[in-house]
Design a protein around this motif. Structure first.
Motif, PDB file in Angstrom:
ATOM      1  N   PHE A 216      -0.109   2.688  -0.848  1.00 56.24           N
ATOM      2  CA  PHE A 216      -0.318   2.754  -2.297  1.00 56.24           C
ATOM      3  C   PHE A 216       0.026   4.128  -2.851  1.00 56.24           C
ATOM      4  CE2 PHE A 216      -3.072   3.787  -5.900  1.00 56.24           C
ATOM      5  CZ  PHE A 216      -2.629   2.837  -6.800  1.00 56.24           C
ATOM      6  N   THR A 217      -0.348   5.205  -2.152  1.00 53.33           N
ATOM      7  CA  THR A 217      -0.104   6.566  -2.643  1.00 53.33           C
ATOM      8  C   THR A 217       1.391   6.836  -2.769  1.00 53.33           C
ATOM      9  OG1 THR A 217      -2.132   7.285  -1.535  1.00 53.33           O
ATOM     10  CG2 THR A 217      -0.609   9.005  -2.212  1.00 53.33           C
ATOM     11  N   THR A 218       2.163   6.440  -1.784  1.00 52.58           N
ATOM     12  CA  THR A 218       3.607   6.647  -1.815  1.00 52.58           C
ATOM     13  C   THR A 218       4.225   5.866  -2.975  1.00 52.58           C
ATOM     14  OG1 THR A 218       3.600   6.900   0.590  1.00 52.58           O
ATOM     15  CG2 THR A 218       5.726   6.522  -0.455  1.00 52.58           C
ATOM     16  N   SER A 219       3.779   4.631  -3.167  1.00 54.62           N
ATOM     17  CA  SER A 219       4.288   3.809  -4.272  1.00 54.62           C
ATOM     18  C   SER A 219       3.951   4.452  -5.621  1.00 54.62           C
ATOM     19  CB  SER A 219       3.689   2.404  -4.218  1.00 54.62           C
ATOM     20  OG  SER A 219       4.059   1.764  -3.036  1.00 54.62           O
ATOM     21  N   ALA A 220       2.762   4.994  -5.763  1.00 52.15           N
ATOM     22  CA  ALA A 220       2.343   5.632  -7.018  1.00 52.15           C
ATOM     23  C   ALA A 220       3.164   6.884  -7.292  1.00 52.15           C
ATOM     24  CB  ALA A 220       0.858   5.967  -6.963  1.00 52.15           C
TER      25      ALA A 220
ATOM     26  N   TRP B 187       7.443   9.544 -10.451  1.00 49.99           N
ATOM     27  CA  TRP B 187       8.713  10.269 -10.574  1.00 49.99           C
ATOM     28  C   TRP B 187       9.731   9.472 -11.385  1.00 49.99           C
ATOM     29  CZ3 TRP B 187       9.456  15.148 -10.301  1.00 49.99           C
ATOM     30  CH2 TRP B 187       8.638  15.946  -9.506  1.00 49.99           C
ATOM     31  N   ALA B 188       9.748   8.183 -11.215  1.00 53.63           N
ATOM     32  CA  ALA B 188      10.663   7.337 -11.983  1.00 53.63           C
ATOM     33  C   ALA B 188      10.307   7.401 -13.476  1.00 53.63           C
ATOM     34  CB  ALA B 188      10.628   5.906 -11.469  1.00 53.63           C
TER      35      ALA B 188
END
Length: 176
Positions: free
Chosen positions: A3-7, A12-13
């Motif tokens: 979840f942290t990486t996805s967030a 950034w996007a």
């Protein structure tokens, strides 16, 4: 992928997208400003113009013919206006009879304090219109012949003192 990486990736996007949008808006503003014809206009009355209503009747019998005057246009809700009026009163007390007369005018209700060294008149919106006053505090200097010598906004009591020094230079003292 947790979840942290996805967030972090989504954040950034979003930041990149926001940067592109802001960049586009800035580009549009620059294009519009280049195509617009901008002619800065003068506010207040131009120096050399006759003062509207310099006769004593128009200004409530305040002006003395043949004597310079400084008209202060003020607002009761303006802190800087109160400071400018206080400084004008202090300056007037230190001057001799040849110094310019200083008057304060309010479009609406003025402060309900003692008059002091600077006469104040409230409920004079017609003067704000006649002198083309865009904001307060604002000063209009009138020479003894009834012509405008300066017409400018005042941002502080220091600006008032600079203006007063310009229209009434301090008398040099002789050495003993």
């Amino acid at each position: 992928m947790d979840f942290t990486t996805s967030a972090v990736i989504a954040s950034w996007a979003a930041i990149a997208l926001l940067a592109l949008v802001v960049s586009g808006l800035i580009r549009q503003v620059h294009q519009l400003s280049r195509t617009q014809q901008h002619h800065p206009g003068r506010v207040g009355l131009a120096p050399g113009a006759s003062a509207p209503g310099p006769d004593p009747a128009a200004l409530g019998g305040l002006l003395t013919p043949g004597r310079a005057a400084l008209l202060l246009f003020l607002d009761a809700d303006c802190r800087t206006c109160a400071d400018v009026l206080a400084e004008a009163r202090a300056w007037t007390v230190r001057q001799d009879a040849a110094a310019p007369q200083v008057f304060g005018f309010y479009a609406g209700a003025g402060p309900q304090d003692e008059e002091g060294a600077v006469p104040v008149r409230d409920h004079r919106p017609e003067l704000f219109t006649a002198y083309d006053i865009p904001a307060t505090p604002y000063a209009v200097a009138i020479d003894p012949e009834g012509r405008i010598t300066r017409s400018e906004p005042l941002g502080s009591p220091t600006a008032l003192l600079r203006l007063l020094d310009d229209i009434q230079p301090a008398t040099p003292r002789s050495l003993p």
